[in-house]
Write a protein that holds these residues in place. Structure first.
Motif, PDB file in Angstrom:
ATOM      1  N   THR A 126      -1.277 -10.294  -8.956  1.00 29.06           N
ATOM      2  CA  THR A 126      -1.972  -9.943 -10.204  1.00 29.06           C
ATOM      3  C   THR A 126      -1.423  -8.685 -10.866  1.00 29.06           C
ATOM      4  N   ALA A 127      -0.538  -7.976 -10.191  1.00 23.88           N
ATOM      5  CA  ALA A 127       0.038  -6.716 -10.681  1.00 23.88           C
ATOM      6  C   ALA A 127      -1.049  -5.680 -10.949  1.00 23.88           C
ATOM      7  N   THR A 128      -2.079  -5.670 -10.089  1.00 24.38           N
ATOM      8  CA  THR A 128      -3.150  -4.685 -10.227  1.00 24.38           C
ATOM      9  C   THR A 128      -3.071  -3.674  -9.097  1.00 24.38           C
ATOM     10  N   LEU A 129      -3.338  -2.436  -9.450  1.00 25.52           N
ATOM     11  CA  LEU A 129      -3.323  -1.337  -8.496  1.00 25.52           C
ATOM     12  C   LEU A 129      -4.753  -0.888  -8.262  1.00 25.52           C
ATOM     13  N   SER A 130      -5.140  -0.754  -6.997  1.00 25.87           N
ATOM     14  CA  SER A 130      -6.493  -0.307  -6.690  1.00 25.87           C
ATOM     15  C   SER A 130      -6.452   0.759  -5.614  1.00 25.87           C
ATOM     16  N   ALA A 131      -7.340   1.732  -5.738  1.00 28.34           N
ATOM     17  CA  ALA A 131      -7.432   2.809  -4.752  1.00 28.34           C
ATOM     18  C   ALA A 131      -8.055   2.263  -3.477  1.00 28.34           C
ATOM     19  N   VAL A 132      -7.619   2.811  -2.349  1.00 26.04           N
ATOM     20  CA  VAL A 132      -8.121   2.413  -1.037  1.00 26.04           C
ATOM     21  C   VAL A 132      -9.145   3.433  -0.593  1.00 26.04           C
ATOM     22  N   ILE A 145      11.965   2.959  -1.888  1.00 24.51           N
ATOM     23  CA  ILE A 145      12.228   2.557  -3.270  1.00 24.51           C
ATOM     24  C   ILE A 145      10.979   1.915  -3.876  1.00 24.51           C
ATOM     25  N   ALA A 146      10.342   1.018  -3.133  1.00 26.43           N
ATOM     26  CA  ALA A 146       9.127   0.360  -3.630  1.00 26.43           C
ATOM     27  C   ALA A 146       8.048   1.389  -3.937  1.00 26.43           C
ATOM     28  N   ALA A 147       7.852   2.345  -3.049  1.00 27.48           N
ATOM     29  CA  ALA A 147       6.833   3.378  -3.259  1.00 27.48           C
ATOM     30  C   ALA A 147       7.130   4.188  -4.515  1.00 27.48           C
ATOM     31  N   ARG A 148       8.356   4.591  -4.685  1.00 26.92           N
ATOM     32  CA  ARG A 148       8.717   5.399  -5.856  1.00 26.92           C
ATOM     33  C   ARG A 148       8.571   4.618  -7.151  1.00 26.92           C
ATOM     34  N   TRP A 149       8.946   3.349  -7.153  1.00 26.99           N
ATOM     35  CA  TRP A 149       8.804   2.523  -8.352  1.00 26.99           C
ATOM     36  C   TRP A 149       7.330   2.369  -8.716  1.00 26.99           C
ATOM     37  N   ILE A 150       6.498   2.119  -7.713  1.00 24.64           N
ATOM     38  CA  ILE A 150       5.061   1.952  -7.965  1.00 24.64           C
ATOM     39  C   ILE A 150       4.461   3.249  -8.493  1.00 24.64           C
ATOM     40  N   MET A 151       4.819   4.377  -7.897  1.00 28.00           N
ATOM     41  CA  MET A 151       4.286   5.669  -8.352  1.00 28.00           C
ATOM     42  C   MET A 151       4.703   5.971  -9.789  1.00 28.00           C
ATOM     43  N   ARG A 152       5.902   5.575 -10.148  1.00 25.94           N
ATOM     44  CA  ARG A 152       6.371   5.816 -11.521  1.00 25.94           C
ATOM     45  C   ARG A 152       5.707   4.876 -12.524  1.00 25.94           C
ATOM     46  N   ALA A 153       5.353   3.676 -12.090  1.00 28.75           N
ATOM     47  CA  ALA A 153       4.708   2.728 -12.994  1.00 28.75           C
ATOM     48  C   ALA A 153       3.240   3.090 -13.262  1.00 28.75           C
ATOM     49  N   ARG A 193       0.854  -1.183   0.000  1.00 30.85           N
ATOM     50  CA  ARG A 193       0.000   0.000   0.000  1.00 30.85           C
ATOM     51  C   ARG A 193       0.891   1.236   0.000  1.00 30.85           C
ATOM     52  N   VAL A 194       0.599   2.157  -0.912  1.00 28.35           N
ATOM     53  CA  VAL A 194       1.432   3.347  -1.090  1.00 28.35           C
ATOM     54  C   VAL A 194       0.566   4.596  -1.103  1.00 28.35           C
ATOM     55  N   SER A 195       1.065   5.650  -0.472  1.00 26.46           N
ATOM     56  CA  SER A 195       0.428   6.963  -0.561  1.00 26.46           C
ATOM     57  C   SER A 195       1.494   8.031  -0.331  1.00 26.46           C
ATOM     58  N   LEU A 196       1.084   9.266  -0.446  1.00 23.88           N
ATOM     59  CA  LEU A 196       1.982  10.388  -0.138  1.00 23.88           C
ATOM     60  C   LEU A 196       1.658  10.999   1.218  1.00 23.88           C
ATOM     61  N   ASN A 197       0.968  10.255   2.065  1.00 22.16           N
ATOM     62  CA  ASN A 197       0.542  10.761   3.365  1.00 22.16           C
ATOM     63  C   ASN A 197       1.270  10.060   4.496  1.00 22.16           C
ATOM     64  N   ASP A 198       2.578  10.253   4.588  1.00 24.52           N
ATOM     65  CA  ASP A 198       3.361   9.666   5.671  1.00 24.52           C
ATOM     66  C   ASP A 198       2.959  10.344   6.972  1.00 24.52           C
ATOM     67  N   GLU A 228      -0.601   7.968 -13.705  1.00 21.97           N
ATOM     68  CA  GLU A 228      -1.934   8.537 -13.831  1.00 21.97           C
ATOM     69  C   GLU A 228      -2.767   8.399 -12.553  1.00 21.97           C
ATOM     70  N   ALA A 229      -2.303   7.624 -11.592  1.00 21.13           N
ATOM     71  CA  ALA A 229      -3.046   7.413 -10.350  1.00 21.13           C
ATOM     72  C   ALA A 229      -3.048   8.684  -9.495  1.00 21.13           C
ATOM     73  N   ASP A 230      -4.102   8.885  -8.750  1.00 24.77           N
ATOM     74  CA  ASP A 230      -4.214  10.022  -7.831  1.00 24.77           C
ATOM     75  C   ASP A 230      -3.529   9.631  -6.522  1.00 24.77           C
ATOM     76  N   TRP A 231      -2.304  10.066  -6.341  1.00 22.64           N
ATOM     77  CA  TRP A 231      -1.515   9.642  -5.183  1.00 22.64           C
ATOM     78  C   TRP A 231      -1.839  10.405  -3.911  1.00 22.64           C
ATOM     79  N   THR A 232      -2.847  11.269  -3.941  1.00 21.34           N
ATOM     80  CA  THR A 232      -3.291  11.900  -2.695  1.00 21.34           C
ATOM     81  C   THR A 232      -4.119  10.917  -1.868  1.00 21.34           C
ATOM     82  N   VAL A 233      -4.552   9.824  -2.508  1.00 20.28           N
ATOM     83  CA  VAL A 233      -5.210   8.733  -1.788  1.00 20.28           C
ATOM     84  C   VAL A 233      -4.320   7.498  -1.887  1.00 20.28           C
ATOM     85  N   ALA A 234      -4.444   6.617  -0.917  1.00 23.08           N
ATOM     86  CA  ALA A 234      -3.622   5.406  -0.896  1.00 23.08           C
ATOM     87  C   ALA A 234      -4.073   4.430  -1.978  1.00 23.08           C
ATOM     88  N   HIS A 235      -3.103   3.699  -2.511  1.00 16.37           N
ATOM     89  CA  HIS A 235      -3.361   2.658  -3.495  1.00 16.37           C
ATOM     90  C   HIS A 235      -2.660   1.382  -3.039  1.00 16.37           C
TER      91      HIS A 235
END
Length: 104
Positions: free
Chosen positions: A93-99, A69-77, A35-40, A80-87
């Motif tokens: 399955t290599a699928t990204l979903s908003a939380v 590193i994992a967070a940055r790689w996911i954000m770069r991949a 799970r990744v977001s920009l809200n540490d 188009e995702a809205d990173w103000t919310v967690a994903h």
């Protein structure tokens, strides 16, 4: 890559995203989701925050550098995702979903 009239790529780069999921699974043994977001919660400004869980939904302890590193790689991949919310990235399955809700 050509874009459709909506402005989205005609062929999403799913192969790249699948390779990333495999790399992350190798880098973080036992990880099932990331799970990744920009809200540490430890920062007052936007900063990558990562929570790694295994198949039983137990949080795994990951070194700060690995998590960043994992967070940055996911954000770069998925730029188009809205990173103000967690994903959450499902590594199987290599699928990204908003939380639902904000943050991690």
């Amino acid at each position: 890559m050509l874009a459709t009239p909506s402005g989205t790529p005609a062929c999403p780069d799913t192969d790249r995203q699948q390779r990333l999921a495999v790399l992350l699974a190798d880098m973080i043994p036992g990880a099932a989701t990331i799970r990744v977001s920009l809200n540490d919660p430890a920062r007052t400004w936007p900063h990558p925050h990562t929570i790694v869980k295994d198949e039983t939904d137990t949080t795994l302890n990951v070194r700060r550098t690995t998590a960043r590193i994992a967070a940055r790689w996911i954000m770069r991949a998925w730029p188009e995702a809205d990173w103000t919310v967690a994903h959450t990235l499902d590594l199987a399955t290599a699928t990204l979903s908003a939380v639902a809700g904000r943050g991690c």
